[in-house]
Design an enzyme around this catalytic site. Structure first.
Site, PDB file in Angstrom:
ATOM      1  N   CYS A   3       0.862  -1.184   0.000  1.00  0.00           N
ATOM      2  CA  CYS A   3       0.000   0.000   0.000  1.00  0.00           C
ATOM      3  C   CYS A   3       0.895   1.228   0.000  1.00  0.00           C
ATOM      4  O   CYS A   3       2.062   1.134  -0.400  1.00  0.00           O
ATOM      5  CB  CYS A   3      -0.984  -0.020   1.172  1.00  0.00           C
ATOM      6  SG  CYS A   3      -0.221   0.014   2.803  1.00  0.00           S
ATOM      7  N   ARG A   9      -3.291  -0.801   5.478  1.00  0.00           N
ATOM      8  CA  ARG A   9      -3.871  -1.876   4.669  1.00  0.00           C
ATOM      9  C   ARG A   9      -2.937  -3.056   4.448  1.00  0.00           C
ATOM     10  O   ARG A   9      -3.332  -4.215   4.616  1.00  0.00           O
ATOM     11  CB  ARG A   9      -4.309  -1.319   3.296  1.00  0.00           C
ATOM     12  CG  ARG A   9      -5.446  -0.335   3.380  1.00  0.00           C
ATOM     13  CD  ARG A   9      -5.601   0.453   2.105  1.00  0.00           C
ATOM     14  NE  ARG A   9      -4.481   1.362   1.888  1.00  0.00           N
ATOM     15  CZ  ARG A   9      -4.291   2.090   0.811  1.00  0.00           C
ATOM     16  NH1 ARG A   9      -5.151   1.990  -0.191  1.00  0.00           N
ATOM     17  NH2 ARG A   9      -3.259   2.901   0.711  1.00  0.00           N
ATOM     18  N   ASP A 119      -8.454   3.198   1.624  1.00  0.00           N
ATOM     19  CA  ASP A 119      -7.478   3.640   2.621  1.00  0.00           C
ATOM     20  C   ASP A 119      -8.234   4.264   3.803  1.00  0.00           C
ATOM     21  O   ASP A 119      -8.881   5.292   3.638  1.00  0.00           O
ATOM     22  CB  ASP A 119      -6.562   4.686   1.964  1.00  0.00           C
ATOM     23  CG  ASP A 119      -5.467   5.152   2.895  1.00  0.00           C
ATOM     24  OD1 ASP A 119      -5.471   4.753   4.077  1.00  0.00           O
ATOM     25  OD2 ASP A 119      -4.610   5.928   2.442  1.00  0.00           O
TER      26      ASP A 119
HETATM   27  P1  4NP Z   1      -1.784   2.731   4.197  1.00  0.00           P
HETATM   28  O1  4NP Z   1      -2.455   4.057   4.796  1.00  0.00           O
HETATM   29  O2  4NP Z   1      -1.269   3.097   2.827  1.00  0.00           O
HETATM   30  O3  4NP Z   1      -2.936   1.767   4.140  1.00  0.00           O
HETATM   31  O4  4NP Z   1      -0.709   2.309   5.160  1.00  0.00           O
HETATM   32  C1  4NP Z   1      -1.795   5.268   4.865  1.00  0.00           C
HETATM   33  C2  4NP Z   1      -0.866   5.488   5.839  1.00  0.00           C
HETATM   34  C3  4NP Z   1      -0.240   6.710   5.946  1.00  0.00           C
HETATM   35  C4  4NP Z   1      -0.543   7.717   5.049  1.00  0.00           C
HETATM   36  C5  4NP Z   1      -1.475   7.501   4.063  1.00  0.00           C
HETATM   37  C6  4NP Z   1      -2.094   6.278   3.974  1.00  0.00           C
HETATM   38  N1  4NP Z   1       0.087   8.977   5.184  1.00  0.00           N
HETATM   39  O5  4NP Z   1      -0.254   9.875   4.408  1.00  0.00           O
HETATM   40  O6  4NP Z   1       0.946   9.149   6.056  1.00  0.00           O
END
Ligand code: 4NP
Length: 153
Positions: A3, A9, A119
């Site tokens: 991800c 995720r 997300d």
């Molecule tokens: P992930 O979610 O891609 O599912 O781990 C996110 C985690 C952090 C961020 C965005 C999405 N961020 O912008 O820091």
């Protein structure tokens, strides 16, 4: 499992897929990574740890890392949680063999609603619950699909 941050995720997908393949007796190595470097070394988001724990999965020991070039050599399948991740991953592939390993998680699971893993990072508990449900359902479908393919080995 890949991800953006590797804290919501993909660590969830890693752990659930590991458990689902174990249940089916499939011997696979499962890992996860993020396309971004923001959270390298961090544990999963507390909200995702708690959501997973309430449903019997412990993801608290996992630590975020960034996708790296050798992942395209080492792993047979690279699953992107959404289409942005998918395009970012493809940009890192060095040749056709490497890009052929990259799939969207929902596509490979044959699930079109939703056609990506949402997300939950900027969302509420209901968003974490929904993402959990989407990932668990698709991880089980992918484990069964891979078991079917392995039978012909
Ligand atoms: P992930 O979610 O891609 O599912 O781990 C996110 C985690 C952090 C961020 C965005 C999405 N961020 O912008 O820091």
């Amino acid at each position: 499992m890949v991800c953006l941050g590797n804290i919501c995720r993909s660590p969830l997908a890693e752990e659930i897929f590991r458990e689902k393949t174990k249940e089916l007796g499939i011997d696979v190595e499962v890992d996860s990574a993020g396309t971004a470097n923001y959270h390298i070394g961090s544990a999963p988001d507390k909200r995702m740890i708690d959501t997973a724990k309430n449903r019997g999965y412990n993801i608290s020991r996992l630590r975020a890392r960034q996708l790296k070039p050798t992942d395209f050599e080492y792993f047979d399948f690279i699953f992107a949680m959404d289409s942005n991740n998918y395009l970012d991953i493809l940009k890192l592939a060095k040749n056709v063999d490497q890009s052929a390993k990259v799939y969207q998680f929902q596509d490979f699971a044959n699930v079109s609603e939703p056609d990506y893993v949402p997300d939950p990072y900027y969302g509420a508990q209901a968003d974490f619950d929904y993402t959990f449900q989407v990932v668990e359902n698709s991880a089980e479908r992918i484990a069964k699909k891979i078991k079917g393919e392995k039978r012909n080995d």
